[in-house]
Design an enzyme around this catalytic site. Sequence first.
Site, PDB file in Angstrom:
ATOM      1  CG  ASP A 106      -2.115   0.938   0.985  1.00 41.65           C
ATOM      2  OD1 ASP A 106      -2.099   1.882   0.058  1.00 41.65           O
ATOM      3  OD2 ASP A 106      -2.870   0.812   1.758  1.00 41.65           O
TER       4      ASP A 106
HETATM    5  C1  NOJ Z   1      -3.935   4.157   0.211  1.00 40.43           C
HETATM    6  C2  NOJ Z   1      -5.079   3.443   0.198  1.00 40.43           C
HETATM    7  O1  NOJ Z   1      -5.185   2.625   1.459  1.00 40.43           O
HETATM    8  C3  NOJ Z   1      -5.133   2.235  -0.989  1.00 40.43           C
HETATM    9  O2  NOJ Z   1      -6.411   1.418  -0.976  1.00 40.43           O
HETATM   10  C4  NOJ Z   1      -5.220   3.004  -2.255  1.00 40.43           C
HETATM   11  O3  NOJ Z   1      -5.030   1.854  -3.326  1.00 40.43           O
HETATM   12  C5  NOJ Z   1      -3.591   3.572  -2.126  1.00 40.43           C
HETATM   13  N1  NOJ Z   1      -3.819   4.527  -1.041  1.00 40.43           N
HETATM   14  C6  NOJ Z   1      -3.596   4.373  -3.501  1.00 40.43           C
HETATM   15  O4  NOJ Z   1      -4.437   5.533  -3.645  1.00 40.43           O
END
Ligand code: NOJ
Length: 736
Positions: free
Chosen positions: A273
Site C-alpha cells: 500500500d
Molecule cells: C492508500 C489506500 O489504502 C489504498 O487502498 C489505495 O489503493 C492507495 N492509497 C492508492 O491510492
Amino acid sequence: MQMKLWPAVALATAVCVAAHAEVPDFPLDFSLTSTAVNAFGAAAAHQRAGSLVSKMTLDEKLQFIHSEYAMSSVPGGGAGYIQGVSRLNIPDLNMVDSATGSGSTSQASTTFPATIALAASWDRRLSTEFGKQVAIQLRAQGFAMGLGGGTNLAREPRGGRLFEYLGEDPVLAGEMLAERTDGTQRQKVIATIKHYAGNEQEHNRGGGNSQIDERTLREIYLLPFEIAARSAQPGNVMCSYNRLNGDYACENAHLLNDVLKNDWRFEGQVQSDWGAAHSTAKAINAGLDEEEDVGSTVYLTPAAVKQAIANGSVSTARLDDMVRRKLYVMIRTGVMDDPPKASTIDFAGANVFTQAVAEQSMVLLKNDNNQLPLSAASLSRIAVIGGHADAAVLTGGGSGNTRDPVTGSFAGCGGLTFGTSTGCSWWTNPWLKLNVPIVSAIHALAPAAQVSFAGNSDQQTPFRAYTQQEIDQAAALAGRSDVAVVVVAQPAGEDFGDLQSLSLANPSNQDALVEAVANANPRTIVIVESGNPVLMPWKDRVAAIVEAWYPGEGGGKAIADVLFGKVNPSGKLPVTFPMHDQDTPTWGQNGAFEPDPVYAEKLDMGYRWYDAKNIAPMFEFGYGLSYTHFAYSGLSVIHRPDGAIDVLFNVRNDGRVAGAEVPQVYLGVPYSGEPPRRLVGWEKVGLNPGEARRVRITIPQRMQSVWDTSRNNWRYVPGGTVYVGASSRDIRLQGS
Ligand code: NOJ
C-alpha cells in the site's frame, strides 16, 4: 408489476445449479461463473517472463520494483507508475484506484455504487460485469492496472472503509471478489485484491498491530483473499498498512511467503500500500515485490536494493523473481502485448449499468402492510425530506471515490464537500446530466403529483445539524402530504477515521428529523444512504425502510424505481445491522478503538457473534424483503463420494409479482469453537409469479473443514447440520 432484472440474474436463474469440478490438490473449489482469464497460457507466460528478465540490466530490473512517482505527478491522474523498457518492448504500467470507478484526478469517470452495495446484490455475474465495466473505463483512460478489489471484512461495523469492502462473511466476500477480479482481467487490466491482511479499522491506520490467531485468520480473514487468489488469479495483491501479529503486513513472511505464495501458490506480485513498506531486505525476503512510494518511504529504491544485494542481504535470484512476477502478470493478462490506449468512454451506457447495480443491491428492510410499492395514481402530494435528495446521492470519500468529471478534482463536487479537501462525498454531474436526484426521479414517475422537498439545502456545509426550524418545516410538509420519503445519510471515507457510533451522527440530529416526520405522517418511508450499518431507534414508528447504500450516479433513479415498484428489491444484507452499538463484537466497555486490536472474539465475527452470544440484531446478515413472497420446500442432502455435499431444495414465488430470491445455505460444523452457522453457498434466483425452481448448491469438502492448529492444516469435519434460509436467521429447511 414488471420484474426488472439485470441480465446477470436472469442468467444466474437459468444456471442455478452450481457446478464445482474437483481439483485434487485444491479442495477449496469455487468455480467462477466463467473460466478464469488467461490471455496467455501460464507456462508460456512464465517462460517468456523468464527470458525477458535474463535480457534486462540491473538498472532496468530495479526500475520495475519501485514506483517513485508522487501521486500528483502520475501520468493521467493515476496513483502509481512503472516505466517500461522500450528496447525490450515492455510497455509502461500506469495504475489507478478503482473501487467505485476510476480514481483518476484528471479524467472523468462514471461513479459506480460502493462495493458494499455490490455485495448486497449477492449476484456473482453482476460482480463480474462490475469488474468489467470499471476496467473498460480504466483502459480508455490509459491505465493497465486497477487498485479496486478491497475485501477486508466488516469486523468493526464502524470501520471507515466498510463501503469499499464486501461485508462480513468471508465466502460471500471472496466469491464476489473473485468474480470482480475476473471481470477486470478479461479486459486486459491487472486486478488488485487488498488490503492483505488484518486491516479492519482506520484507527491507528499507519501501524496498528492486529492480533489474530491462526485458526481465525485462515477460517475468516484470509479466506476471501484465498478464494479470489486461487480461483481468479489476480495479478496483484496489495499488502496493508497495519502490522499483523507483530510484523508489518508488507514484511510479514508468514502472510506473504508462507500463506500467499506457498500455500496458495500465488504467482502474481505483492505490492505495498502507498507508504506501507518499512524495510528493504526484510520486506523483500518476506515476499514484497514492489514498493509504492509516497515520497518519504524509500526502501525499495534502486540505491537501497543495490546496497542490499552488495551486502548479501538480498539475492539476485530474489530480485529476478520480483521482476519476473510482474512481467508474468503483464504477459498473462494481455497488458504486455496490448497496452491500453486512450479512447472515448460511453458514459451513458455505463450510467445504465450503474443504475442496474444499485437496483439489484437495495435491501428492503421493512414494509408494514405493503406500504411499498407506491402507486402514482393514488398520490397527489409527495414529500421528500433530507439527505440532499434534491441535489445528489452520497458516495464514500478517499481513494474509494471518483472525481468530479467537470473539474477533475476532489474540490469540484458541485460545492458539496465533506470532511477535508481530499474528500468529496457528494457526487453531482452537471456536465453529463446523468445524475438524476431522487426528487426529480420521483417526479418523473409521478408526474401528476406535487413533489416537494424540505430539509437542508446548504451545499457548503451539507452535514451540519438540521435546525429546529428545518425539522418543523419538514414535519409540516409531511403532515400535508400523502406520503413522506425521508432520506438519511451516513458519510464515511478513507482517512476520515472510523465512525464513533452507528447512530446517524452526521448530521447529529437525523434521528430527530425522522421522528418528527413519522409523527406527522404515518406513511413515512425511510431511505438510508450509508456504507455501514446504521442504528434505527425510529424503526417501529415508520412504515417502510430501504437501505440504498452509496448507490452511485444512477442512485436517484434506482431509488425511485424501487419506491414505485418498477424494480422489485432483491438485495440482502451483507452485514448485520445491530440494535445498539453495545451489541457489536468490538464495542467493549465504552466503544474506544483499540490501537492494536486483539481479535478476541475469534471466529465469532459478524452474524456468528450474534448467533453465538444469542443477541438479537435489528436486521440480520442475509436479510432482505421483497414485494413478493418465496416458499421453500423439498430439502435433500446428498453426500458425494468426494466428501462434497449437494444441497437440493425448491424455491417457489408464491406471490403476485415477479422477483428474485437469494436462498442461502449455512452449515453448523460440529467442532469446538465453531459458530452455530456459517454461510457455505447461495444462489440468486429470479422467479415469475407461481414459478418454482429446484436449486442445487454444492458444498465442497473444504467448506466443511476447520483449521486444525495441531496439524497446521485443514481438517474435514463431516456430519454437520445443513440449514437453508432466506437469511442467516430465517431458516426455512434443515437437514443433516
Ligand atoms: C492508500 C489506500 O489504502 C489504498 O487502498 C489505495 O489503493 C492507495 N492509497 C492508492 O491510492
